[in-house]
Design a protein around this motif. Structure first.
Motif, PDB file in Angstrom:
ATOM      1  N   ASP A   1      37.760  28.665   8.068  1.00  0.00           N
ATOM      2  CA  ASP A   1      38.488  29.716   8.782  1.00  0.00           C
ATOM      3  C   ASP A   1      38.646  30.974   7.930  1.00  0.00           C
ATOM      4  O   ASP A   1      38.460  32.094   8.414  1.00  0.00           O
ATOM      5  CB  ASP A   1      39.867  29.215   9.217  1.00  0.00           C
ATOM      6  CG  ASP A   1      39.791  28.190  10.327  1.00  0.00           C
ATOM      7  OD1 ASP A   1      38.728  28.083  10.967  1.00  0.00           O
ATOM      8  OD2 ASP A   1      40.800  27.492  10.545  1.00  0.00           O
TER       9      ASP A   1
ATOM     10  N   GLU B   1      35.370  32.834   7.622  1.00  0.00           N
ATOM     11  CA  GLU B   1      35.022  33.545   8.847  1.00  0.00           C
ATOM     12  C   GLU B   1      35.784  34.858   8.981  1.00  0.00           C
ATOM     13  O   GLU B   1      35.374  35.750   9.723  1.00  0.00           O
ATOM     14  CB  GLU B   1      35.272  32.652  10.066  1.00  0.00           C
ATOM     15  CG  GLU B   1      34.243  31.547  10.188  1.00  0.00           C
ATOM     16  CD  GLU B   1      34.543  30.575  11.307  1.00  0.00           C
ATOM     17  OE1 GLU B   1      35.633  30.659  11.931  1.00  0.00           O
ATOM     18  OE2 GLU B   1      33.688  29.711  11.564  1.00  0.00           O
ATOM     19  N   GLN B   2      36.891  35.010   8.253  1.00  0.00           N
ATOM     20  CA  GLN B   2      37.629  36.269   8.279  1.00  0.00           C
ATOM     21  C   GLN B   2      36.851  37.389   7.586  1.00  0.00           C
ATOM     22  O   GLN B   2      37.163  38.564   7.767  1.00  0.00           O
ATOM     23  CB  GLN B   2      38.997  36.097   7.618  1.00  0.00           C
ATOM     24  CG  GLN B   2      39.935  35.228   8.393  1.00  0.00           C
ATOM     25  CD  GLN B   2      41.246  34.970   7.655  1.00  0.00           C
ATOM     26  OE1 GLN B   2      41.504  35.559   6.615  1.00  0.00           O
ATOM     27  NE2 GLN B   2      42.066  34.094   8.205  1.00  0.00           N
TER      28      GLN B   2
ATOM     29  N   LEU C   1      33.710  37.975   8.198  1.00  0.00           N
ATOM     30  CA  LEU C   1      32.664  38.407   9.125  1.00  0.00           C
ATOM     31  C   LEU C   1      33.125  39.611   9.942  1.00  0.00           C
ATOM     32  O   LEU C   1      34.302  39.735  10.280  1.00  0.00           O
ATOM     33  CB  LEU C   1      32.291  37.255  10.073  1.00  0.00           C
ATOM     34  CG  LEU C   1      31.744  35.999   9.408  1.00  0.00           C
ATOM     35  CD1 LEU C   1      31.553  34.907  10.448  1.00  0.00           C
ATOM     36  CD2 LEU C   1      30.438  36.309   8.699  1.00  0.00           C
ATOM     37  N   PRO C   2      32.189  40.507  10.295  1.00  0.00           N
ATOM     38  CA  PRO C   2      32.561  41.639  11.158  1.00  0.00           C
ATOM     39  C   PRO C   2      32.823  41.150  12.583  1.00  0.00           C
ATOM     40  O   PRO C   2      32.309  40.128  13.014  1.00  0.00           O
ATOM     41  CB  PRO C   2      31.339  42.561  11.098  1.00  0.00           C
ATOM     42  CG  PRO C   2      30.226  41.740  10.573  1.00  0.00           C
ATOM     43  CD  PRO C   2      30.810  40.588   9.832  1.00  0.00           C
ATOM     44  N   THR C   3      33.629  41.933  13.292  1.00  0.00           N
ATOM     45  CA  THR C   3      33.952  41.597  14.683  1.00  0.00           C
ATOM     46  C   THR C   3      33.582  42.777  15.575  1.00  0.00           C
ATOM     47  O   THR C   3      33.558  43.929  15.139  1.00  0.00           O
ATOM     48  CB  THR C   3      35.441  41.277  14.862  1.00  0.00           C
ATOM     49  OG1 THR C   3      36.213  42.397  14.443  1.00  0.00           O
ATOM     50  CG2 THR C   3      35.831  40.037  14.079  1.00  0.00           C
ATOM     51  N   VAL C   4      33.304  42.486  16.835  1.00  0.00           N
ATOM     52  CA  VAL C   4      32.978  43.510  17.826  1.00  0.00           C
ATOM     53  C   VAL C   4      33.953  43.358  18.983  1.00  0.00           C
ATOM     54  O   VAL C   4      34.139  42.258  19.508  1.00  0.00           O
ATOM     55  CB  VAL C   4      31.523  43.363  18.336  1.00  0.00           C
ATOM     56  CG1 VAL C   4      31.239  44.351  19.448  1.00  0.00           C
ATOM     57  CG2 VAL C   4      30.546  43.517  17.206  1.00  0.00           C
ATOM     58  N   ASN C   5      34.581  44.467  19.365  1.00  0.00           N
ATOM     59  CA  ASN C   5      35.476  44.492  20.524  1.00  0.00           C
ATOM     60  C   ASN C   5      34.846  45.380  21.594  1.00  0.00           C
ATOM     61  O   ASN C   5      34.472  46.526  21.320  1.00  0.00           O
ATOM     62  CB  ASN C   5      36.853  45.050  20.153  1.00  0.00           C
ATOM     63  CG  ASN C   5      37.583  44.159  19.183  1.00  0.00           C
ATOM     64  OD1 ASN C   5      37.450  42.950  19.234  1.00  0.00           O
ATOM     65  ND2 ASN C   5      38.349  44.766  18.288  1.00  0.00           N
TER      66      ASN C   5
ATOM     67  N   LEU D   1      33.128  48.219  16.333  1.00  0.00           N
ATOM     68  CA  LEU D   1      32.672  47.282  15.312  1.00  0.00           C
ATOM     69  C   LEU D   1      33.640  47.361  14.137  1.00  0.00           C
ATOM     70  O   LEU D   1      33.807  48.428  13.546  1.00  0.00           O
ATOM     71  CB  LEU D   1      31.253  47.632  14.854  1.00  0.00           C
ATOM     72  CG  LEU D   1      30.699  46.803  13.693  1.00  0.00           C
ATOM     73  CD1 LEU D   1      30.525  45.346  14.117  1.00  0.00           C
ATOM     74  CD2 LEU D   1      29.377  47.388  13.224  1.00  0.00           C
ATOM     75  N   ASN D   2      34.301  46.227  13.833  1.00  0.00           N
ATOM     76  CA  ASN D   2      35.237  46.153  12.701  1.00  0.00           C
ATOM     77  C   ASN D   2      34.556  45.419  11.559  1.00  0.00           C
ATOM     78  O   ASN D   2      34.166  44.259  11.709  1.00  0.00           O
ATOM     79  CB  ASN D   2      36.518  45.399  13.082  1.00  0.00           C
ATOM     80  CG  ASN D   2      37.335  46.156  14.096  1.00  0.00           C
ATOM     81  OD1 ASN D   2      37.463  47.367  14.007  1.00  0.00           O
ATOM     82  ND2 ASN D   2      37.866  45.431  15.066  1.00  0.00           N
TER      83      ASN D   2
ATOM     84  N   ARG E   1      42.539  37.714   1.744  1.00  0.00           N
ATOM     85  CA  ARG E   1      41.553  36.689   2.112  1.00  0.00           C
ATOM     86  C   ARG E   1      41.092  35.908   0.895  1.00  0.00           C
ATOM     87  O   ARG E   1      40.949  34.677   0.953  1.00  0.00           O
ATOM     88  CB  ARG E   1      40.351  37.334   2.805  1.00  0.00           C
ATOM     89  CG  ARG E   1      40.630  37.776   4.213  1.00  0.00           C
ATOM     90  CD  ARG E   1      39.364  38.326   4.804  1.00  0.00           C
ATOM     91  NE  ARG E   1      38.897  39.438   3.990  1.00  0.00           N
ATOM     92  CZ  ARG E   1      38.732  40.674   4.416  1.00  0.00           C
ATOM     93  NH1 ARG E   1      38.945  40.951   5.677  1.00  0.00           N
ATOM     94  NH2 ARG E   1      38.310  41.620   3.616  1.00  0.00           N
TER      95      ARG E   1
END
Length: 174
Positions: A65, A68-69, A71-75, A101-102, A111
């Motif tokens: 977990d 995985e923080q 990794l980039p995120t897409v909203n 894109l974060n 982290r």
């Protein structure tokens, strides 16, 4: 005899010697113990072992977990709106779509600290499993050795009883 009574007292939680009542039936005691205690052929079937393995699995999932923080995120957002007031012959309808894109760049070390803490918890869980495996193995060997010693002591006691009876018989004849 005193040492045996002291050991029995300590086992039962008393600081003094405790004797066994004369009418105690060891066969009933053994039968009762076998009826209420389950024997486990495999260490992996024990509840304490299974609990420690589950703690190890949870620690591994926590590490995943935290990783995985990173990794980039897409909203993605979508909005559809319509105005009822006619601006000519047709109503005005708008549709907007946006994407963000974060990319986590820096969080002040949160982290990384969480990752190190969870890795330490995983190491603790692995060490607890290993310690239980070692302890259980030694306890099984000690119990088997205790049974062997008890059987040999019983044989010695039987021989001593026979010898004492023989000596008593020979003493009575003279």
């Amino acid at each position: 005899l005193r040492e045996a009574r002291e050991a029995l007292g300590l086992t039962l939680g008393y600081p003094e010697q405790i004797g066994v009542v004369p009418g105690l039936s060891l066969d009933r005691l053994v039968t009762g113990a076998l009826g209420s205690c389950q024997t486990q052929e495999d260490l992996h079937e024990r509840r304490d072992y299974q609990s420690l393995v589950k703690l190890q699995e949870v620690a591994q999932r926590n590490i995943t977990d935290v990783r995985e923080q990173y990794l980039p995120t897409v909203n993605l957002n979508s909005n559809l709106s319509t105005l009822d007031a006619p601006a000519g012959a047709y109503p005005t309808t708008t549709w907007s779509v946006s994407g963000v894109l974060n990319v986590p760049i820096w969080d002040g070390g949160t982290r990384t600290g969480n990752l190190r803490n969870n890795e330490a918890r995983l190491d603790e869980a692995k060490n607890a499993v290993l310690a239980l495996e070692r302890t259980a193995t030694v306890q099984v060997l000690q119990a088997k050795r205790g049974v062997e010693v008890a059987l040999l002591s019983e044989q010695v006691a039987d021989r001593a009883r026979i010898t004492a009876a023989s000596i008593d018989h020979m003493t009575e004849q003279t």
